[in-house]
Design a protein around this motif. Structure first.
Motif: not given
Length: 340
Positions: A2-9, A15-28
């Motif tokens: 399969p073709f690997f798209d670096a931009t999508d990655y 998005e995952m980092e933003a979600a992690m930061e949001e989760i971390q703020r909620d945890v705090d």
């Protein structure tokens, strides 16, 4: 493969980092909330332990989740408790600061007293009580110095004892007044105290404004006094000049009167000489030959010229004196107008 798209990655990673930061703020936030609830629960554990068994049963089962209003009530309770602790700490700190300040003042006072005592001991005992012949310190002066110091200490102790008794009496009176106010329900509340603070600030501001006005009035008064002193000095100078001019006028008037008297005297002499000349002329005309003597005529003519010249001189002096008198009168008039 399969073709690997670096931009999508990369987008997925962001998005995952933003979600992690949001989760971390909620945890705090949840951790802070749990800490707050734990403090509230710990503080109210003693109250729950003091409740009777029937009251515990009536309270029912503890809910597993809290509503918003319950959370707000808990937060408000903790906020009030923190505010109370802060006020208590502030009061304790202020008392400690006052105590330390009093100790420092007492220490400074004690240091100054010790320095004074050391100076007096050196002056009166080390230097003043030394025997000039033997070079030793005289014991009588040392004993007398110590006795004087002990008497001063006793007097100070008695004075402080009386002051302490007076302060205790005042303290008892104030405590009695406070108890009376508490019994009558006339204790100041926080709102009343806050209102008094506001009024105190307003009065302090008014006092500052009055002090500024007083300072301006003092500056204006100083300027006015300075101008008044200048005018007084000018008036003194003008009065001195006026006095001098008055004396000068009196002197010139006396000179004028003297010149007038001299002129009148000269005029009388001139009239007399003219009459004498006419009489001599008439006598010579009645002489046997009918002709006057030449030498007599020349002599009389000479005297006449001298008298006329003297009269002119006196008339010129009179004119000069009159001009000086007029000038002095003008100066006096100008001085009076300047004084007004």
């Amino acid at each position: 493969m399969p073709f690997f798209d670096a931009t999508d990655y990369e987008e997925q990673m962001e998005e995952m980092e933003a979600a992690m930061e949001e989760i971390q703020r909620d945890v705090d936030a949840l951790q802070l909330e749990n800490q707050l609830f734990q403090r509230y629960l710990k503080r109210n554990t003693a109250n729950d332990a003091s409740l009777d068994e029937p009251k515990k049963k009536r309270r029912g089962k503890v809910p597993s989740s809290l509503q918003i209003d319950q959370k707000l009530e808990i937060v408000q309770s903790e906020l009030d408790e923190v505010t109370k602790d802060r006020n208590d700490s502030k009061i304790t700190s202020e008392k400690l600061i006052d105590t330390l300040r009093a100790v420092l003042e007492e220490t400074d006072l004690r240091i100054s007293e010790l320095k004074k005592d050391a100076y007096e001991f050196k002056r009166d005992i080390v230097v003043g009580a030394e025997n000039m012949r033997t070079g030793r310190t005289m014991a009588e002066k040392v004993v007398r110095y110590m006795e004087d110091k002990l008497r001063q200490r006793d007097a100070m102790i008695e004075k402080l004892r009386l002051k302490n008794a007076t302060l205790k009496t005042q303290k008892q009176k104030v405590e009695a007044q406070l108890r009376q106010k508490e019994e009558m329900g006339d204790v100041l509340h926080y709102i009343d105290f806050h209102q008094l603070q506001i009024e105190n600030k307003q009065y302090v501001q008014k006092i500052d404004e009055r002090n500024e006005e007083l300072l301006k009035l003092k500056l204006t008064t100083g300027t006015t006094v300075q101008a008044l002193n200048t005018l007084k000095n000018n008036l003194t100078g003008l009065l001195g000049e006026s006095t001098w001019l008055g004396k000068e006028i009196n002197s010139r008037q006396s000179q004028l009167q003297k010149l007038s008297s001299d002129a009148s005297s000269v005029q009388s002499e001139l009239v007399y000489e003219k009459r004498l000349q006419k009489r001599l002329a008439s006598e010579e005309s009645t002489d046997g030959n009918g002709m006057p003597q030449i030498m007599d005529y020349v002599q009389q003519k000479k005297e006449m010229y001298e008298l006329e010249e003297e009269v002119k001189n006196w008339e010129r002096k009179v004119e000069i004196a009159e001009m000086a008198a007029k000038k002095a009168k003008r100066k006096i008039k100008m001085a009076k107008e300047g004084t007004r």
